[in-house]
Design an enzyme around this catalytic site. Structure first.
Site, PDB file in Angstrom:
ATOM      1  N   ASP A 211      -5.163   2.838  -0.125  1.00 27.36           N
ATOM      2  CA  ASP A 211      -4.011   3.642   0.292  1.00 27.36           C
ATOM      3  C   ASP A 211      -2.969   3.749  -0.811  1.00 27.36           C
ATOM      4  O   ASP A 211      -2.312   4.785  -0.958  1.00 27.36           O
ATOM      5  CB  ASP A 211      -3.377   3.048   1.548  1.00 27.36           C
ATOM      6  CG  ASP A 211      -3.964   3.641   2.821  1.00 27.36           C
ATOM      7  OD1 ASP A 211      -4.524   4.749   2.745  1.00 27.36           O
ATOM      8  OD2 ASP A 211      -3.867   3.002   3.878  1.00 27.36           O
TER       9      ASP A 211
ATOM     10  N   GLU B 135       0.811  -1.228   0.000  1.00 25.85           N
ATOM     11  CA  GLU B 135       0.000   0.000   0.000  1.00 25.85           C
ATOM     12  C   GLU B 135       0.839   1.269   0.000  1.00 25.85           C
ATOM     13  O   GLU B 135       0.279   2.362   0.038  1.00 25.85           O
ATOM     14  CB  GLU B 135      -0.952  -0.004   1.210  1.00 25.85           C
ATOM     15  CG  GLU B 135      -0.283  -0.288   2.525  1.00 25.85           C
ATOM     16  CD  GLU B 135      -1.290  -0.502   3.659  1.00 25.85           C
ATOM     17  OE1 GLU B 135      -2.417   0.012   3.568  1.00 25.85           O
ATOM     18  OE2 GLU B 135      -0.934  -1.176   4.634  1.00 25.85           O
TER      19      GLU B 135
ATOM     20  N   CYS C  38      -7.304  -6.360  -1.930  1.00 22.31           N
ATOM     21  CA  CYS C  38      -8.337  -6.175  -0.912  1.00 22.31           C
ATOM     22  C   CYS C  38      -8.883  -4.755  -0.870  1.00 22.31           C
ATOM     23  O   CYS C  38      -9.661  -4.413   0.018  1.00 22.31           O
ATOM     24  CB  CYS C  38      -7.793  -6.563   0.465  1.00 22.31           C
ATOM     25  SG  CYS C  38      -6.381  -5.574   1.018  1.00 22.31           S
TER      26      CYS C  38
END
Length: 763
Positions: A635, A611, A682
């Site tokens: 992110d 991320e 995710c």
């Protein structure tokens, strides 16, 4: 001039309605600038009302007031139209000599020469034009220009709200009535399109308005508090029964159990009682305790966790209503209820018969709120964060909720109504078709299978996951048990929480992300002060500096997995291989310790969350050390584009389909393939039908998303071959703009009969 500006801004903010604000601006600007004319033109026209855009004179000082509402200029007409079209200030010494000047009969502007037009803009959208004119030839000074520009910004929000409420479209003078269709847009909460009748939840007394009061009898205040809390607890107990009956499942009760536990003792109730003991009456004690607990969540950058603050406030308001012995909700219910409210949250479902509930509209919240989660569990379309909607004036109005786009249409007419009816029928057919896919695998037409997992934040979030055929948990956020307590939860307490998740998905992978707090997500008992929390002491950085916290959590996870062996551990915010190496060493230590304590424990699979940009560039090194990579596109997009997606000024530029983001995801996938390391996603991109096609083409092994998105993404995967997805990926990677990528994928979905899913797009 600055003093006059402040005074006008204050008066505008107190205006009773838009008409009063416009008249005030026109009158005061004419006086302060000593000009002949000040006029306000508002851009009329609405997609829902099917009206072509035009600039309508809505207020004036110096021109013929009889022409207010009658003079209308197209965007290609006159200097006013030029200002709106260019979205910039035009300041002219002699307007009549400009090629765009247009003479309007009977309006009274013939003698005027000096002209300044300022666009009224709200979040990049031109809503109107503020005009000043002088009889003499003159160019207005920089100070005067700044003065008018500032006032134009004050008008923008008022005009935007008036347009959304239909105030500018009324044909009569009756306040609060609507004679035309209008629409407002928020955030997607739960997919679907439905017609219904608005039932507005009364705001009642709010905690913010509770006054301080002297207390003579502390015991009486404690007794009043206990009575109010018990009344709310009983309300939730009944809601559990009603909701389970309506949904056909007991699992959703986990949410209401959480509310009941909060009211049964613990830190919240103790804090209220402490404030009463200190001399505050029950209402003020409740106000202050709720504010303290909600503040912990409100400081977090993670949108999901910030939603928990609203749950706390909602509990507080319900207890407050009981303290004031107020009754809520109407008694005559329409057959098709669309629940509408300001600060609407999950417990407001107790105020309506759930068997009649067909839609939900809240002025606050997002797709991660509990209300949205429950809406998805029931299959009820929901629009969240519809801030421009005049909630108090919607009672008993016919409304359409488009949960795909977060769109609310009030009193649709003509062809718009026909279109919304068509979409609602298509949605009914789609829901029936998707239900049949529950137990089918996400298998492409050429035999490539993708694992379909869900993102979880609380145990109550698992309920919807069980109804859509989820094959495991791809991301379990473990922060909440830490956030709702006054001290670090112990090892056994954590193990009990994690065990519930692991047992619920026994035989399926459950990915528990280690503690991701710090920086702008502080624990109340572990305060952190930083100038730039997004780049600060958070995630893996914090727990590696405090191995006692990290080891306790890992030991709890391992104990919870005993006999199940479906635990996967995910490490957040990894930015360097040293952090991963150190984490793996601690995990190995915890495995040895727990094995000595309770018997041999299987070493769990360990993954790294990708991320931050540095992790992308070191993906090969990271993949060679761990069992899987999980790309957190939320992110990652934010850091790559340097855009805070929670900042309304720049959020529209946040796009996970940006070519730079796609390139980063591709690089991580290629690194995973080179190192024989599985790669999952995710972030939100997994739940976007457009993004899912590209992720399929990239060879992603598993996708994790909200439960509401899973059936639709499964349908997308089953509608493409892997080869087709790879071809679309190749084309997308040659695009230079996110809009080009979206256009490409939109067409691909339409070509395969998936056009209904495009409404779920965010842009």
């Amino acid at each position: 001039m600055l003093d006059e500006l402040r005074q006008i801004v204050t008066e505008v903010s107190k205006s009773a309605d838009l008409r009063a604000a416009l008249d005030l601006i026109a009158r005061r600007v004419q006086s302060v600038l000593d000009v002949s004319v000040c006029s306000v033109y508002v851009l009329a026209g609405d997609e829902a009302a099917e009206v072509e855009p035009s600039l309508v004179l809505q207020a004036t000082e110096g021109l013929n007031k009889g022409k207010i509402g009658q003079v209308s200029l197209g965007l290609e007409e006159g200097l006013v139209g030029l200002v709106a079209r260019r979205a910039e200030v035009i300041n002219l010494e002699d307007a009549s000599t400009h090629p765009s000047f247009k003479f309007v009969r009977d309006i009274g502007e013939e003698p005027y020469h000096g002209f300044m037009g300022v666009p009224i803009i709200h979040r990049g959208e031109v809503l109107g034009v503020l005009v000043v004119q002088a009889r003499e030839r003159r160019r207005f000074s920089d100070d005067q220009e700044s003065f008018v520009v500032t006032l134009a910004t004050q008008l923008a929000s008022a005009i935007r709200h008036a347009r959304a409420s239909g105030e500018l479209m009324r044909t009569g003078n009756e306040p609060g009535t609507f004679d035309s269709a209008f629409s407002a847009r928020g955030l997607p909460g739960s997919p679907g399109v439905v017609f219904g009748t608005a039932v507005v939840v009364a705001d009642g007394q709010s905690l913010e308005l509770v006054e301080d009061r002297e207390v003579d009898d502390v015991d009486h205040e404690l007794a009043v508090l206990d009575s109010a809390i018990e009344a709310v607890r009983q309300e939730f107990e009944q809601l559990k029964i009603d909701f389970a009956r309506a949904s056909g499942s007991e699992e959703e009760n986990l949410l209401f159990d959480a509310f009941i536990r909060m009211l049964s003792g613990g830190s919240l109730v103790e804090a209220i009682e402490q404030h009463i003991t200190a001399g505050k009456w029950a209402g003020a004690a409740l106000r202050d305790a709720i504010a303290e607990h909600a503040a912990v969540f409100e400081q977090m950058s993670d949108a999901y966790l910030r939603e928990r603050a609203q749950d706390i406030r909602d509990l507080g308001n319900r207890v407050l209503h009981k303290l004031h012995a107020e009754s809520a909700g109407p008694t005559d219910w329409p057959e098709q209820i669309v629940l509408v409210g300001n600060d609407l949250s999950a417990s407001h479902l107790a105020e309506v018969p759930t068997e009649r509930l067909v839609g939900i509209v809240s002025s606050t919240g997002s797709g991660s709120s509990h209300l949205a989660i429950l809406a998805r569990a029931l299959g009820v379309p929901a629009a969240m964060g519809v801030s421009d909607l005049p909630v108090s004036r919607l009672r008993s109005k016919e409304v359409v909720v488009d949960g795909y786009r977060g769109l609310v249409v009030v009193r649709p007419r003509g062809s718009l109504r026909e279109e919304m009816l068509r979409l609602a029928q298509e949605e009914a057919e789609l829901t029936e078709e998707l239900a049949a896919l529950r137990d089918e695998p996400a298998l492409t037409s050429d035999g490539v299978r993708v694992a379909m997992h869900v993102n979880i934040g609380l145990l109550s979030d698992m309920a919807p996951s069980l109804t859509v055929g989820a094959e495991g948990i791809g991301l379990y956020r473990t922060e909440v048990p830490f956030q709702i307590r006054k001290q670090f939860p112990g090892e056994e307490e954590q193990a009990h929480i994690y065990r519930e998740a692991l047992e619920t998905f026994a035989g399926k992978p459950v990915v528990l992300r280690t503690l991701d707090v710090g920086g702008d997500k502080p624990l109340s008992y572990f305060p952190i002060r930083e100038d730039n929390p997004f780049l600060g002491w958070r995630g893996i950085r914090l727990v590696l500096d405090h191995p006692e916290i990290f080891l306790t959590q890992i030991r709890a996870m391992l104990k919870a997995s005993a006999g199940l062996n479906n635990l996967h551990i995910l490490l957040p915010m990894i930015s360097a291989v040293d952090e991963l190496d150190q984490s793996l060493a601690y995990i190995a230590q915890a495995v040895d310790e727990v094995s000595e304590e309770i018997g041999e424990i299987e070493h769990p699979k360990v993954g790294v969350m990708i991320e931050v940009p540095s992790a992308v560039y070191q993906a090969d090194a990271l993949a060679s050390r761990c069992d899987f990579l999980s790309i957190g596109t939320n992110d990652l997009t934010q850091y790559l584009l340097a855009i805070d997606r929670n900042n309304e000024r720049v959020a529209s530029r946040y796009d996970a389909l940006h070519p730079a983001v796609l390139s980063a995801v591709r690089d991580v996938c290629e690194a995973g393939a080179r190192q024989d390391c599985d790669v999952a996603v995710c972030g939100e991109l997994s739940g976007d039908p457009l993004g899912a096609v590209l992720l399929l083409g990239l060879g992603i092994h598993s996708l994790s998303m909200s439960a509401g998105s899973l059936p639709r993404i499964k349908w997308v995967i089953r509608s493409f071959s892997h080869a087709e997805a790879r071809e679309l990926l190749d084309q997308a990677m040659r695009c230079e703009r996110p809009a080009e990528v979206r256009a490409l994928l939109n067409q691909a979905l339409v070509d395969r009969g998936l056009g209904g899913l495009i409404r779920a797009g965010r842009h």
